[in-house]
Design a protein around this motif. Structure first.
Motif, PDB file in Angstrom:
ATOM      1  N   THR A   1       0.806  -1.219   0.000  1.00 23.67           N
ATOM      2  CA  THR A   1       0.000   0.000   0.000  1.00 23.67           C
ATOM      3  C   THR A   1       0.843   1.275   0.000  1.00 23.67           C
ATOM      4  O   THR A   1       0.543   2.226  -0.717  1.00 23.67           O
ATOM      5  CB  THR A   1      -0.951   0.006   1.223  1.00 23.67           C
ATOM      6  N   PHE A   2       1.908   1.300   0.782  1.00 18.67           N
ATOM      7  CA  PHE A   2       2.734   2.508   0.930  1.00 18.67           C
ATOM      8  C   PHE A   2       4.099   2.387   0.249  1.00 18.67           C
ATOM      9  O   PHE A   2       4.938   3.272   0.385  1.00 18.67           O
ATOM     10  CB  PHE A   2       2.926   2.821   2.422  1.00 18.67           C
ATOM     11  N   ASP A   3       4.332   1.310  -0.478  1.00 21.57           N
ATOM     12  CA  ASP A   3       5.657   1.023  -1.034  1.00 21.57           C
ATOM     13  C   ASP A   3       6.227   2.108  -1.934  1.00 21.57           C
ATOM     14  O   ASP A   3       7.438   2.318  -1.956  1.00 21.57           O
ATOM     15  CB  ASP A   3       5.643  -0.302  -1.801  1.00 21.57           C
ATOM     16  N   ASN A   4       5.412   2.794  -2.689  1.00 22.97           N
ATOM     17  CA  ASN A   4       5.927   3.807  -3.616  1.00 22.97           C
ATOM     18  C   ASN A   4       6.068   5.188  -3.000  1.00 22.97           C
ATOM     19  O   ASN A   4       6.480   6.126  -3.675  1.00 22.97           O
ATOM     20  CB  ASN A   4       5.047   3.874  -4.871  1.00 22.97           C
ATOM     21  N   TYR A   5       5.729   5.319  -1.728  1.00 22.47           N
ATOM     22  CA  TYR A   5       5.884   6.599  -1.053  1.00 22.47           C
ATOM     23  C   TYR A   5       7.330   6.739  -0.592  1.00 22.47           C
ATOM     24  O   TYR A   5       7.975   5.768  -0.220  1.00 22.47           O
ATOM     25  CB  TYR A   5       4.957   6.703   0.153  1.00 22.47           C
ATOM     26  N   SER A   6       7.834   7.944  -0.597  1.00 15.80           N
ATOM     27  CA  SER A   6       9.179   8.206  -0.089  1.00 15.80           C
ATOM     28  C   SER A   6       9.103   8.365   1.421  1.00 15.80           C
ATOM     29  O   SER A   6       8.166   8.964   1.945  1.00 15.80           O
ATOM     30  CB  SER A   6       9.738   9.487  -0.707  1.00 15.80           C
ATOM     31  N   LEU A   7      10.096   7.824   2.112  1.00 15.06           N
ATOM     32  CA  LEU A   7      10.152   7.958   3.563  1.00 15.06           C
ATOM     33  C   LEU A   7      11.084   9.107   3.919  1.00 15.06           C
ATOM     34  O   LEU A   7      12.273   9.067   3.613  1.00 15.06           O
ATOM     35  CB  LEU A   7      10.643   6.666   4.224  1.00 15.06           C
ATOM     36  N   ILE A   8      10.525  10.126   4.546  1.00 22.43           N
ATOM     37  CA  ILE A   8      11.345  11.258   5.007  1.00 22.43           C
ATOM     38  C   ILE A   8      12.084  10.854   6.279  1.00 22.43           C
ATOM     39  O   ILE A   8      13.287  11.037   6.399  1.00 22.43           O
ATOM     40  CB  ILE A   8      10.467  12.507   5.289  1.00 22.43           C
ATOM     41  N   SER A   9      11.342  10.301   7.227  1.00 24.78           N
ATOM     42  CA  SER A   9      11.967   9.862   8.478  1.00 24.78           C
ATOM     43  C   SER A   9      11.068   8.869   9.194  1.00 24.78           C
ATOM     44  O   SER A   9       9.857   8.797   8.933  1.00 24.78           O
ATOM     45  CB  SER A   9      12.265  11.054   9.392  1.00 24.78           C
ATOM     46  N   ALA A  10      11.685   8.130  10.101  1.00 24.86           N
ATOM     47  CA  ALA A  10      10.945   7.190  10.935  1.00 24.86           C
ATOM     48  C   ALA A  10      11.592   7.161  12.313  1.00 24.86           C
ATOM     49  O   ALA A  10      12.819   7.234  12.433  1.00 24.86           O
ATOM     50  CB  ALA A  10      10.960   5.793  10.328  1.00 24.86           C
TER      51      ALA A  10
END
Length: 160
Positions: free
Chosen positions: A21-30
């Motif tokens: 579901t979220f795979d194509n989103y870029s991760l800014i931070s976690a």
């Protein structure tokens, strides 16, 4: 900005860690807090691949896709105990709204912030701009699109 309280935490976590579901989103931070706190900076470090001729990486990419970091994050939360806290900030390019509106050049990114704290899970939407603007039409479109993303994934929520 809208805040969505997710009703079924287990279902959402399945979409986040097991499904695409979220795979194509870029991760800014976690940030993930278990017995200690882990922080992931999603910034793509192009220099890491400078001597690797066989690697085909997008040189314009600023942040890593969630699909590339998901297994690392999953390994941090595996175990019998639920994490004490998690926060993920995802970024989407404004072109996700292109079918709905003309995007102002000042709009840098659209974000979804997923926050898990004390057994409550929320998702908030926001628009990041390069400069100030009184026009909030893009904010409204993004809020509606964020709601649509959750609904299309079958994620039940109530608005806070």
């Amino acid at each position: 900005m809208r805040l969505f309280k997710i009703k079924d935490t287990k279902n959402f976590m399945s979409h986040l860690f097991l499904k695409d579901t979220f795979d194509n989103y870029s991760l800014i931070s976690a940030d993930i807090k278990t017995f200690c706190t882990y922080s992931i900076d999603g910034k793509f470090e192009k220099n890491f691949f400078k001597n690797d001729e066989n690697t085909d990486h997008d040189q314009e990419k600023n942040y890593c896709k969630w699909s590339n970091l998901k297994s690392t994050a999953t390994s941090l939360i595996k175990g019998r105990n639920t994490p004490l806290f998690m926060k993920f900030i995802f970024s989407l390019t404004p072109d996700i709204l292109s079918e709905d509106a003309e995007i102002d050049e000042g709009v840098e990114s659209l974000t979804l912030t997923v926050r898990f704290d004390e057994n409550a899970l929320t998702v908030s939407s926001a628009v990041n701009r390069r400069n100030f603007s009184l026009d909030r039409s893009i904010d409204e479109l993004w809020d509606k699109k964020a709601e649509k993303i959750l609904l299309e994934a079958g994620l039940a929520f109530e608005e806070e």
